[in-house]
Design a protein around this motif. Sequence first.
Motif, PDB file in Angstrom:
ATOM      1  N   SER B 305       0.822  -1.217   0.000  1.00 38.02           N
ATOM      2  CA  SER B 305       0.000   0.000   0.000  1.00 38.02           C
ATOM      3  C   SER B 305       0.857   1.270   0.000  1.00 38.02           C
ATOM      4  N   ASP B 309       0.301   4.807  -2.000  1.00 38.73           N
ATOM      5  CA  ASP B 309       0.337   6.114  -1.355  1.00 38.73           C
ATOM      6  C   ASP B 309       1.312   7.043  -2.064  1.00 38.73           C
ATOM      7  N   ARG B 363      -7.248   1.724  -3.804  1.00 40.78           N
ATOM      8  CA  ARG B 363      -7.296   1.628  -2.346  1.00 40.78           C
ATOM      9  C   ARG B 363      -8.635   1.120  -1.818  1.00 40.78           C
ATOM     10  N   ASP B 401     -12.472   3.013   1.270  1.00 42.59           N
ATOM     11  CA  ASP B 401     -11.024   3.102   1.413  1.00 42.59           C
ATOM     12  C   ASP B 401     -10.548   2.126   2.495  1.00 42.59           C
ATOM     13  N   LYS B 402      -9.449   1.440   2.184  1.00 41.88           N
ATOM     14  CA  LYS B 402      -8.944   0.401   3.082  1.00 41.88           C
ATOM     15  C   LYS B 402      -8.730   0.928   4.505  1.00 41.88           C
ATOM     16  N   THR B 403      -8.115   2.079   4.604  1.00 37.12           N
ATOM     17  CA  THR B 403      -7.844   2.642   5.930  1.00 37.12           C
ATOM     18  C   THR B 403      -9.139   2.915   6.681  1.00 37.12           C
ATOM     19  N   GLU B 406     -10.536  -0.246   8.060  1.00 36.25           N
ATOM     20  CA  GLU B 406      -9.819  -0.715   9.242  1.00 36.25           C
ATOM     21  C   GLU B 406     -10.189   0.109  10.465  1.00 36.25           C
ATOM     22  N   ARG B 407     -10.296   1.420  10.255  1.00 32.41           N
ATOM     23  CA  ARG B 407     -10.506   2.276  11.426  1.00 32.41           C
ATOM     24  C   ARG B 407     -11.958   2.317  11.885  1.00 32.41           C
ATOM     25  N   THR B 547     -13.057   8.516   0.644  1.00 30.72           N
ATOM     26  CA  THR B 547     -11.630   8.330   0.820  1.00 30.72           C
ATOM     27  C   THR B 547     -11.102   9.330   1.817  1.00 30.72           C
TER      28      THR B 547
END
Lengths: 121, 685, 88
Positions: B305, B309, B363, B401-403, B406-407, B547
């Motif tokens: 990733s 970025d 992403r 978005d992946k982040t 996760e969050r 995103t």
Amino acid sequence: MAKKILIVDDASLIRNITKRAVEEAGYEAVLANNGKEGLEALKANSIDFIFSDINMPIMSGMEMIAEIRKEESWRFIPIVMLTTETKPELQQEAKTLGVKAWLVKPFNKDKFLLVLNKLLG
Amino acid sequence: MNEELEIFLEDCDDQLQMMENALVAMEKESVTEEDIGAIFRAVHTIKGSAGMFGFDQIVAFTHTGENLFDKIRQGEIEINREMVSLFLLCKDHVEKLIEAAVDDEPLSSDDKANGEELTAALNVYINGKSVKKEEVVALENSVDEAALSWHISIRFNKDFFTTGMSINAIFKFLDGMGKVLKNLAITDNIPLLEELDPMLPYIGFELLFLGASSKEEIIDVFEFIKDDVDLIIFLSDEEGSYETLCKQRNEERLQALLIETEFTTVDSFTQELHEAETTVVVETTQEEAAPTIKKKTSSSLRVDSNKIDKLINYMSEIVIANSKILSLVSSEDEEEENSELHEAANSMKELLEHVRDGIMDIRMVQVGESFNKYNRIVNDTAKKIGKDIEFVISGGDTELDKTVVERISDPLVHMLRNSIDHGIELPQERVASGKSAKGRVDLRAYPDSGSIVIEIEDNGKGLDRDKILEKAIANGLVNKNNNLSDEDIYKLIFEAGLSTAEKVSDISGRGVGMDVVRRNIEDLRGTIEIASELGKGSKITIRLPLTLAIIDGFLVQVGETKYIIPLENIKECIELTPKEEQNMGDNEFINLRGEMLPLLNVRTLLNEKESLTKRKNIVIVYFGKKSVGLLVDELLGEYQTVIKSLGEVFDNLVGVSGGSILGSGEIALIFDIPRLIELKSRVVE
Amino acid sequence: MLIENIKEITIYEVQTLKTLFLDAIKESKEIILDMATVGKIDMVGIQLLISFVKTAQSKNIQLRLQNIPESILQQIELSRCETPLGLT
């Protein structure tokens, strides 16, 4: 050489019963009353694993862990919290200090033995 | 009597004696905080110890007592003489309970009735009304008869080693639970020494495990390291399972290794992958011939990733550089028509936007996989507290978005637990109020006008508007004379220190949590809303940006620094005339069309220098229902930008959430509007 | 070249050991790693050893692990790393 496990809790009963479970599983138990004693025990012994309460007089579990993580030779000792606290902030704080597991009291000896086996084989 | 029980008895005696001393002291003299603390601790210790022996009756009884003392300790309830006498009676009852438990004899019916009365009396103080005694739900031990053959594939996340946890312990544990038939260490990913970061786990394992265990039970073995392992578990005889595994792991030699070590056979792979397998074999045996064999391209590609970025960063700089070109082109336009240049610049802009969207798209991941994990949490939680719940997930193919995915996980888990614990009623309560015994919790995701919406809906008892309001007034969160709408009142549950649960349980804690959830969502630049109808259920709606990386902003200048205000928070911009500035004086308010608007002077807040420009502007920003005017120097216009983290140095910079690099190479800081507004309203109050 | 007197091959030591192994590879075509004194090993250490073995192979360097204590061998076998370490 049997692994040495440090148990830090201010309640004598919890200390004694976890000690028995630890010994039953074939490990050596080192006991401490609070965070400060825990740190002293770490200095005096080569500890492989730590179980610790949070709310303790003199020095809390969190304060102790913060100290442990500062010391180069203790940095990677696995720590499991043994507590009644379930606050997410505390868990988050512990997580950032590298505490992986959280064992919420009350639990019984069988459950504790099971946990020990999962952690130490 | 065995030794452990003796310790238990001795310990309880000590604790009870301590409790009695403190209580008697309270009866005679004034109440001290120390005494209250000592009693709380004693009750708590007895509960904990009794739990270790499985003395559920003691646990249930002391739990109620502990609750009351917790409230007294927190200052929510003031202790009085009657309570002290009640506690002395409770202490006697605990002694009886302990005696009965240690002797392994049932409690006499008189004592039993006495205990119920005492519990009810305690509950009167806790809730102001009586509640039925808590039922202790026994843990079920379901045993599957037949031994199953499971494949367990293990990879580690980057922090695994630093946790100090041992994977060998897991192997040993599995061997006790069933039998580890095969264990293959996957070492292909371990690089040569020069390239090796010894602290990173490159190794992986493929296990064949035979045991009468369910998948959940196997996952449970990894309980303490679950955050740091990447597991794939399936029944080894499931059709196509090995093919899926190899696809998911996407490791070059995995398929060949699994066949070589007889985890599976060549036949278990479909034709398509079979070909790829032969390619691998040919490659390793006859390197010369390999190029002539047509290679199969896989449908997915695993990319670090960080690489993406980096691309996004470059991309943002290209977009910025291009916007400069565009402005140059259009300024030249005014003098003479240069349509070709103009056209070229515009199509360039369009193409760049496509490329940017394409990169952002990489992403994006489907939320389904992460949502499915909640199945187990919901089931476990429901089972633990004796509730029957149907959990329905929809919109798993929605991309985010992946982040963000996760969050969002921790807040979602917290809210799901809340729904189950406080939302859905116990089966008997549901039936009594004419509902089906089985409750329903929905978790939905869907895209909606440029953002992603996640909803958690339950058909439980809904929020009690009056109770929340009462509590909020008691805690000083709102004034007694307010005319809050229902919606505003429901929103109060996201404030710190407001928990309306009548009964505290170990599922969803003691009044902390929902405020943290809100904070987490806001950190993701999302919003959270709640709708509820008493008796029918509640719905929490979370709205998240697609995103995290890109933001539509408005560029302003204050002193020597440029700042970006997220466009979504801007209501309007107005000029501050010198006259108004004089009128204003030192007041931190301006009069906007007859309304007083709090004003935040960015210069003083962030210690910016006095600027040379005479003109000052006010950007009116809002979040939720609150508005604030930001006093800035110059307005520089709309600006699409890429957010960069500022690192720890800027962590304590108030009201700034990130930074961005402008075309000129300058750094602009991005305002965190919700936090700024919070800050300002706190000062005003 | 003989590498000996290593007390533990664990997370606390891997950085130092990595440097030591790298130096050995630069200096010698024949390396013996004597493990008689090793009292502790963990997965981090095992992974480092595998990388060491791989590196030696790729550079045509002869590397032999010798005098492995029983307890250390058990740890290695538990995670089935004897094959990647060339111990079978």
